[in-house]
Design a protein around this motif. Structure first.
Motif, short mmCIF file in Angstrom:
data_model
loop_
_atom_site.label_atom_id
_atom_site.label_comp_id
_atom_site.label_asym_id
_atom_site.label_seq_id
_atom_site.Cartn_x
_atom_site.Cartn_y
_atom_site.Cartn_z
N ALA A 259 0.89 -1.27 -0.01
CA ALA A 259 0.10 -0.03 -0.08
C ALA A 259 0.80 1.35 -0.05
N ARG A 260 0.82 1.79 -1.23
CA ARG A 260 1.66 3.27 -1.12
C ARG A 260 1.54 4.46 -0.47
N HIS A 261 2.43 4.82 0.40
CA HIS A 261 2.34 6.13 1.05
C HIS A 261 3.24 7.09 0.89
N GLY A 262 3.46 8.30 1.42
CA GLY A 262 4.42 9.20 1.15
C GLY A 262 4.14 10.09 0.09
N ALA A 263 5.10 10.94 0.08
CA ALA A 263 4.69 12.33 -0.79
C ALA A 263 5.10 11.82 -2.37
N LYS B 98 6.92 11.57 -5.57
CA LYS B 98 8.31 10.88 -5.90
C LYS B 98 9.09 10.74 -4.51
N ARG B 99 8.48 10.38 -3.41
CA ARG B 99 9.10 9.91 -2.34
C ARG B 99 8.26 8.77 -1.76
N PRO B 100 8.07 7.60 -2.28
CA PRO B 100 7.23 6.81 -1.65
C PRO B 100 7.69 5.76 -0.77
N TYR B 101 7.06 5.43 0.24
CA TYR B 101 7.36 4.54 1.06
C TYR B 101 6.00 3.49 1.06
N TYR B 102 6.07 2.39 1.43
CA TYR B 102 5.01 1.28 1.36
C TYR B 102 4.92 0.54 2.50
N ARG B 103 3.72 0.30 2.87
CA ARG B 103 3.31 -0.74 3.95
C ARG B 103 3.00 -1.92 3.34
N ILE B 104 3.27 -2.93 4.05
CA ILE B 104 3.04 -4.44 3.46
C ILE B 104 1.92 -4.85 4.16
N VAL B 105 0.81 -5.00 3.58
CA VAL B 105 -0.53 -5.27 4.43
C VAL B 105 -1.31 -6.61 3.68
N ALA B 106 -1.99 -7.04 4.65
CA ALA B 106 -3.12 -8.14 4.19
C ALA B 106 -4.36 -7.41 3.94
N TYR C 221 8.39 -1.23 3.95
CA TYR C 221 9.22 -1.32 2.70
C TYR C 221 9.50 0.32 2.23
N ASN C 222 10.99 0.61 2.42
CA ASN C 222 11.19 2.07 1.68
C ASN C 222 12.49 1.95 0.98
N PRO C 223 11.97 1.75 -0.32
CA PRO C 223 13.16 1.78 -1.47
C PRO C 223 13.92 3.06 -1.65
N ILE C 224 13.55 4.11 -1.09
CA ILE C 224 14.24 5.44 -1.06
C ILE C 224 15.64 5.51 -0.21
#
Length: 80
Positions: free
Chosen positions: A7-11, A13-21, A39-42
Motif C-alpha cells: 500500500a503506497r504512502h508518502g509524498a 516522488k518519495r514513496p514508502y510502502y506498508r506491506i498489508v493483508a 518497505y522503503n525503496p528510497i
C-alpha cells in the motif's frame, strides 16, 4: 480472497510502502485487514521489515502474496 500486497504512502516522488493483508477487491491504498511490514525503496540501504509471525499466520490462513511482496519476502529470508 486475502492478498498480501503493498500500500503506497508518502509524498510525490518519495514513496514508502506498508506491506498489508487486504481483501483483493479493495483499492490499493484503501482499507486493509492487518499491517505486516514496511518497505522503503528510497533509503540507503533499502528498508524491508516483516513481522514474521503475522506473515506466517496469514500464509497459513491461505492469503496469497503479490509478485513484488514475494520477491521482497524471499530476499528478506535469505538475509535473515
Amino acid at each position: 480472497m486475502v492478498k498480501i500486497r503493498l500500500a503506497r504512502h508518502g509524498a510525490k516522488k518519495r514513496p514508502y510502502y506498508r506491506i498489508v493483508a487486504a481483501d483483493s477487491r479493495r483499492p490499493r491504498d484503501g482499507k486493509f485487514i492487518d499491517e505486516i511490514g514496511r518497505y522503503n525503496p528510497i533509503s540507503n540501504p533499502k528498508l524491508v521489515e516483516f513481522d514474521n509471525e503475522k506473515m506466517e499466520k496469514w500464509l497459513s490462513d491461505g492469503a496469497q502474496m503479490t509478485d513484488t511482496v514475494a520477491r521482497l519476502w524471499a530476499a528478506n529470508k535469505v538475509e535473515a
